[in-house]
Write a protein that holds these residues in place. Structure first.
Motif, PDB file in Angstrom:
ATOM      1  N   ILE A   1      51.006 -12.238 -46.211  1.00  9.63           N
ATOM      2  CA  ILE A   1      52.373 -12.763 -46.175  1.00  9.63           C
ATOM      3  C   ILE A   1      53.358 -11.667 -46.555  1.00  9.63           C
ATOM      4  N   ASN A   2      53.035 -10.895 -47.601  1.00  7.89           N
ATOM      5  CA  ASN A   2      53.908  -9.794 -48.006  1.00  7.89           C
ATOM      6  C   ASN A   2      54.031  -8.755 -46.902  1.00  7.89           C
ATOM      7  N   ALA A   3      52.927  -8.397 -46.266  1.00  6.18           N
ATOM      8  CA  ALA A   3      52.960  -7.414 -45.182  1.00  6.18           C
ATOM      9  C   ALA A   3      53.798  -7.921 -44.014  1.00  6.18           C
ATOM     10  N   LEU A   4      53.643  -9.177 -43.687  1.00  4.42           N
ATOM     11  CA  LEU A   4      54.417  -9.764 -42.591  1.00  4.42           C
ATOM     12  C   LEU A   4      55.906  -9.764 -42.914  1.00  4.42           C
ATOM     13  N   LEU A   5      56.256 -10.133 -44.137  1.00  4.04           N
ATOM     14  CA  LEU A   5      57.665 -10.157 -44.525  1.00  4.04           C
ATOM     15  C   LEU A   5      58.258  -8.752 -44.544  1.00  4.04           C
ATOM     16  N   GLU A   6      57.506  -7.780 -45.050  1.00  5.98           N
ATOM     17  CA  GLU A   6      58.007  -6.402 -45.059  1.00  5.98           C
ATOM     18  C   GLU A   6      58.247  -5.895 -43.638  1.00  5.98           C
ATOM     19  N   LEU A   7      57.311  -6.158 -42.750  1.00  5.54           N
ATOM     20  CA  LEU A   7      57.463  -5.737 -41.356  1.00  5.54           C
ATOM     21  C   LEU A   7      58.678  -6.409 -40.722  1.00  5.54           C
ATOM     22  N   THR A   8      58.828  -7.688 -40.972  1.00  7.16           N
ATOM     23  CA  THR A   8      59.943  -8.429 -40.394  1.00  7.16           C
ATOM     24  C   THR A   8      61.277  -7.891 -40.890  1.00  7.16           C
ATOM     25  N   PHE A   9      61.390  -7.634 -42.181  1.00  3.02           N
ATOM     26  CA  PHE A   9      62.646  -7.135 -42.721  1.00  3.02           C
ATOM     27  C   PHE A   9      62.916  -5.696 -42.278  1.00  3.02           C
ATOM     28  N   LYS A  10      61.881  -4.886 -42.086  1.00  2.00           N
ATOM     29  CA  LYS A  10      62.086  -3.543 -41.552  1.00  2.00           C
ATOM     30  C   LYS A  10      62.630  -3.610 -40.135  1.00  2.00           C
ATOM     31  N   GLN A  11      62.089  -4.530 -39.324  1.00  2.00           N
ATOM     32  CA  GLN A  11      62.581  -4.687 -37.959  1.00  2.00           C
ATOM     33  C   GLN A  11      64.022  -5.173 -37.956  1.00  2.00           C
ATOM     34  N   ILE A  12      64.339  -6.105 -38.835  1.00  2.00           N
ATOM     35  CA  ILE A  12      65.714  -6.597 -38.925  1.00  2.00           C
ATOM     36  C   ILE A  12      66.643  -5.467 -39.336  1.00  2.00           C
ATOM     37  N   ASP A  13      66.219  -4.667 -40.306  1.00  2.00           N
ATOM     38  CA  ASP A  13      67.026  -3.552 -40.774  1.00  2.00           C
ATOM     39  C   ASP A  13      67.252  -2.532 -39.665  1.00  2.00           C
ATOM     40  N   ASN A  14      66.178  -2.191 -38.940  1.00  2.00           N
ATOM     41  CA  ASN A  14      66.306  -1.228 -37.844  1.00  2.00           C
ATOM     42  C   ASN A  14      67.215  -1.740 -36.739  1.00  2.00           C
ATOM     43  N   GLN A  15      67.087  -2.997 -36.395  1.00  2.00           N
ATOM     44  CA  GLN A  15      67.918  -3.551 -35.329  1.00  2.00           C
ATOM     45  C   GLN A  15      69.366  -3.707 -35.773  1.00  2.00           C
ATOM     46  N   SER A  16      69.582  -3.958 -37.051  1.00  2.00           N
ATOM     47  CA  SER A  16      70.965  -4.059 -37.527  1.00  2.00           C
ATOM     48  C   SER A  16      71.638  -2.694 -37.527  1.00  2.00           C
ATOM     49  N   LYS A  17      70.877  -1.608 -37.737  1.00  2.00           N
ATOM     50  CA  LYS A  17      71.443  -0.256 -37.672  1.00  2.00           C
ATOM     51  C   LYS A  17      71.879   0.077 -36.256  1.00  2.00           C
ATOM     52  N   GLU A  18      71.185  -0.469 -35.252  1.00  2.00           N
ATOM     53  CA  GLU A  18      71.570  -0.226 -33.868  1.00  2.00           C
ATOM     54  C   GLU A  18      72.910  -0.854 -33.542  1.00  2.00           C
ATOM     55  N   VAL A  19      73.224  -1.962 -34.187  1.00  2.00           N
ATOM     56  CA  VAL A  19      74.489  -2.651 -33.910  1.00  2.00           C
ATOM     57  C   VAL A  19      75.646  -1.839 -34.465  1.00  2.00           C
ATOM     58  N   TYR A  20      75.458  -1.240 -35.637  1.00  2.00           N
ATOM     59  CA  TYR A  20      76.539  -0.445 -36.243  1.00  2.00           C
ATOM     60  C   TYR A  20      76.559   0.871 -35.584  1.00  2.00           C
TER      61      TYR A  20
END
Length: 61
Positions: free
Chosen positions: A42-61
């Motif tokens: 669960i921790n690994a899945l959440l970390e991966l998910t938040f990394k993807q969200i972070d990376n995709q949010s950087k693309e928007v800015y």
């Protein structure tokens, strides 16, 4: 036919007492056990998910 189904449904609703405390406790115990067993995944899945969200949010800015 519809009247029969309606009376059967109303009888079912009247006779059900709802979920008891024991059932809720058992469900909680099972859920907590699953969380403990799969905590690392669960921790690994959440970390991966938040990394993807972070990376995709950087693309928007």
């Amino acid at each position: 036919m519809i009247a029969y189904l309606k009376t059967q449904f109303m009888d079912f609703m009247r006779e059900e007492d709802g979920v008891g405390v024991i059932e809720i406790v058992l469900i909680l115990v099972v859920l907590i056990g699953l969380v403990i067993i799969f905590k690392d995944r669960i921790n690994a899945l959440l970390e991966l998910t938040f990394k993807q969200i972070d990376n995709q949010s950087k693309e928007v800015y």
